[in-house]
Enzyme design. Structure first.
Site, PDB file in Angstrom:
ATOM      1  CB  CYS A   1       2.343  -1.736   4.287  1.00 28.42           C
ATOM      2  SG  CYS A   1       1.028  -0.568   4.687  1.00 28.42           S
TER       3      CYS A   1
ATOM      4  CG  HIS B   1       5.177   1.702   2.797  1.00 30.66           C
ATOM      5  ND1 HIS B   1       4.930   0.647   1.945  1.00 30.66           N
ATOM      6  CD2 HIS B   1       3.970   2.104   3.254  1.00 30.66           C
ATOM      7  CE1 HIS B   1       3.623   0.429   1.882  1.00 30.66           C
ATOM      8  NE2 HIS B   1       3.017   1.295   2.668  1.00 30.66           N
TER       9      HIS B   1
ATOM     10  CD  GLU C   1       8.289   0.085   0.769  1.00 23.85           C
ATOM     11  OE1 GLU C   1       8.591  -0.285   1.932  1.00 23.85           O
ATOM     12  OE2 GLU C   1       7.129   0.059   0.326  1.00 23.85           O
TER      13      GLU C   1
HETATM   14  N1  GLN Z   1      -4.498  -2.027   2.322  1.00 29.85           N
HETATM   15  C1  GLN Z   1      -3.806  -1.913   3.567  1.00 29.85           C
HETATM   16  C2  GLN Z   1      -4.221  -0.665   4.324  1.00 29.85           C
HETATM   17  O1  GLN Z   1      -4.767   0.241   3.747  1.00 29.85           O
HETATM   18  C3  GLN Z   1      -2.310  -1.912   3.345  1.00 29.85           C
HETATM   19  C4  GLN Z   1      -1.819  -0.688   2.665  1.00 29.85           C
HETATM   20  C5  GLN Z   1      -0.437  -0.833   2.114  1.00 29.85           C
HETATM   21  O2  GLN Z   1       0.088  -1.935   2.017  1.00 29.85           O
HETATM   22  N2  GLN Z   1       0.149   0.256   1.694  1.00 29.85           N
HETATM   23  O3  GLN Z   1      -3.994  -0.563   5.495  1.00 29.85           O
END
Ligand code: GLN
Length: 533
Positions: A381, A507, A509
């Site tokens: 992410c 994600h 994970e």
């Molecule tokens: N802050 C970034 C976004 O909102 C990444 C979000 C995250 O890593 N979950 O896109």
């Protein structure tokens, strides 16, 4: 259906969620279908708006629910696939009750905690039972017995027992039995008082899970049994596990927790065969080799902030029969002292997700180090976004490139707000959330890692790769390995001239399990091992 309610006493952070999940593992190994649910007594509608310092990781489900990290334990320790129905907070319960009041559903009655809030709590148990039929539903009540905010939940489950029949319900209390050095003994009084609190409400636990640092000797067990009104065989020792939380089901099995639970609930099941689980634990405890992995984040001192990532690394490493020496690197320290000092001995670098600009430059430096030194890199992410920014600045030569999350004035907004996010002002549950499909391009590392062209992964973000820069990136050796099916959102990136550099907007994970490690983590650990040799 049989119902198990898990409460906690004496102190918080006793590992109730883990105990509930581990019991789930054992019951599944006895051939039962298990569903887990958590009630959280706080007033936030969900933990999505909470700071990791307050709450640890926010665990995201397929349907986009932002939930308590205990749901991560539930999904990892059992086969259940959860939805937003599996985690309710006081905030949600009051929200529903108040909406009904505004609609006039209560027909002029005074709306009260009892019966209206308690009815809403019970209705969520009944609803889950319908949506996810199973043999056993394990419901964990968050917080500690004696908390004011937990009372409506305890009253609700007391009433619930009355409705479904006491023979179908089991109360399991997770408690602390502390060791007093000065006295040289384990103390049972806090547990007695915690049980007394439950009895006051009309709940008599039938099973005690005793968290302790020393063995529960026979005399202590007898004392607990007598004063807490629990049969001796239902006083279960849950000593701190030395090596891994995955030992917990085996520890509880040794104490015959599952057998006792099945007896009380009159569930006729065979003894569980936990050989698969034992094999997995053995690979964690005594692996054939070891590898050093750096995780570069800003909540590095917090045990729980990157929970699912650490667990996914553990699963993947076990599948390679490999132990992990985890280096938790503070991104801000990289900012002041440089990446090399912290990363030079690591076989692989992970940059996890995150929000806000603190530590971002350190994460960018970590991505640069991994790219330039040919060290395997896994970006999750925000970890994909910083790798993109790094590539823009140092390979494409876009000076000052950034995400508009961190610099609204950047001349090169290579990461920018998703179209659907431009008008959003509310913070709660307003991101791009939950499971979305990704189409993977042939001939990419991602294709090799996943072994398929279509994947479904969980998301939680507001920003995305800015497609205006697509061509310049590609001509410089950046590979877009996967996108949303319509091709508009970048989901996977990699680098043409690098041994193993893979980052995703989602994600992974949240989908790794002990005996089914996630392909991205498995590939990453494999590449890290290869990098060493
Ligand atoms: N802050 C970034 C976004 O909102 C990444 C979000 C995250 O890593 N979950 O896109």
């Amino acid at each position: 259906m049989k119902y198990i309610f898990v409460t906690g006493g004496v102190v918080s952070s006793l590992g109730k969620g883990l105990a509930a999940a581990a019991l789930g593992t054992l019951l599944e190994h006895r051939g039962l279908k298990v569903v887990l649910q958590k009630f959280d007594p706080y007033l936030n509608v969900d933990p999505g708006t909470m700071n990791p310092f307050q709450h640890g990781e926010v665990y995201v489900l397929n349907d986009g629910a932002e939930t308590d990290l205990d749901l991560g334990h539930y999904e990892r320790f059992t086969n259940c696939v959860l939805t937003r129905s599996n985690n309710s907070t006081s905030g949600q319960i009051y929200e529903t009750v108040l909406a009904k009041e505004r609609r006039g559903d209560y027909l002029g009655k005074t709306v009260q905690v009892i019966p209206h809030v308690t009815d809403e709590i019970k209705s969520r148990i009944y609803k889950l039972e319908k949506e996810q039929p199973a043999d056993v539903l394990i419901t964990e009540i968050g917080g500690t017995t004696g908390d004011i905010e937990g009372l409506p939940f305890l009253e609700a489950i007391r009433q619930f027992t009355h409705e479904v029949g006491a023979e179908n319900v089991l109360f399991m209390h997770v408690t602390l039995v502390p060791f007093l050095k000065a006295a040289g003994e384990l103390k049972t009084k806090p547990t007695q008082q915690s049980i007394a609190k439950l009895r006051e409400i009309g709940i008599q636990p039938q099973v005690l899970i005793c968290r302790c640092e020393h063995p529960l000797e026979e005399d202590v067990r007898q004392k607990l049994s007598l004063f807490c009104n629990v049969p001796l065989n239902a006083v279960i020792e849950a000593r701190d596990v030395d090596n891994t939380i995955y030992e917990m089901p085996l520890v509880l099995q040794k104490e015959k927790l599952d057998e006792t639970v099945c007896k009380i609930l009159n569930l006729k099941t065979p003894q569980p065969d936990t050989t698969d689980w034992q094999r997995f634990v053995k690979r964690i405890v005594s692996p054939k080799k070891r590898v050093k992995i750096a995780v570069v984040g800003k909540y590095i001192d917090l045990q729980d902030a990157y929970k699912s990532i650490y667990e996914s690394i553990t699963h993947a490493a076990a599948s390679h029969d490999c132990g992990i020496d985890l280096e938790r690197v503070d991104a801000q320290e990289i900012e002041s002292e440089g990446a090399e000092k912290f990363l030079k001995h690591s076989a692989g670098v992970v940059v996890p997700g995150g929000f806000g600009d603190r530590g971002v430059e350190g994460k960018i430096a970590a991505a640069r180090f991994a790219r330039e030194q040919g060290v395997p890199y896994l970006g999750l992410c925000l970890g994909m976004q910083v790798a993109t920014i790094e590539f823009a600045r140092h390979v494409c030569g876009f000076e000052g490139a950034n995400s508009t999350e961190f610099d609204l004035e950047t001349p090169h907004p290579v990461i920018c707000l998703l179209e659907e996010q431009r008008e959003v002002t509310n913070k709660g549950a307003s991101m791009r959330l939950g499971t979305w499909p990704t189409v993977i391009r042939d001939g990419t590392l991602a294709r090799q890692v996943y072994g398929t062209n279509e994947i479904f992964e969980r998301h939680r973000h507001r920003y995305e790769f800015n497609m205006c820069y697509h061509d310049q990136f590609i001509s410089n050796g950046f590979v877009i390995g996967g996108t949303s099916p319509d091709g508009t959102l970048v989901e996977l990136i990699e680098l043409r001239n690098h041994p193993w550099f893979l980052a995703c907007q989602f994600h992974p994970e949240f989908k790794s399990k002990p005996n089914q490690p996630h392909p991205m983590f498995r590939g990453f650990i494999g590449a890290s091992l290869a990098h060493l040799s």
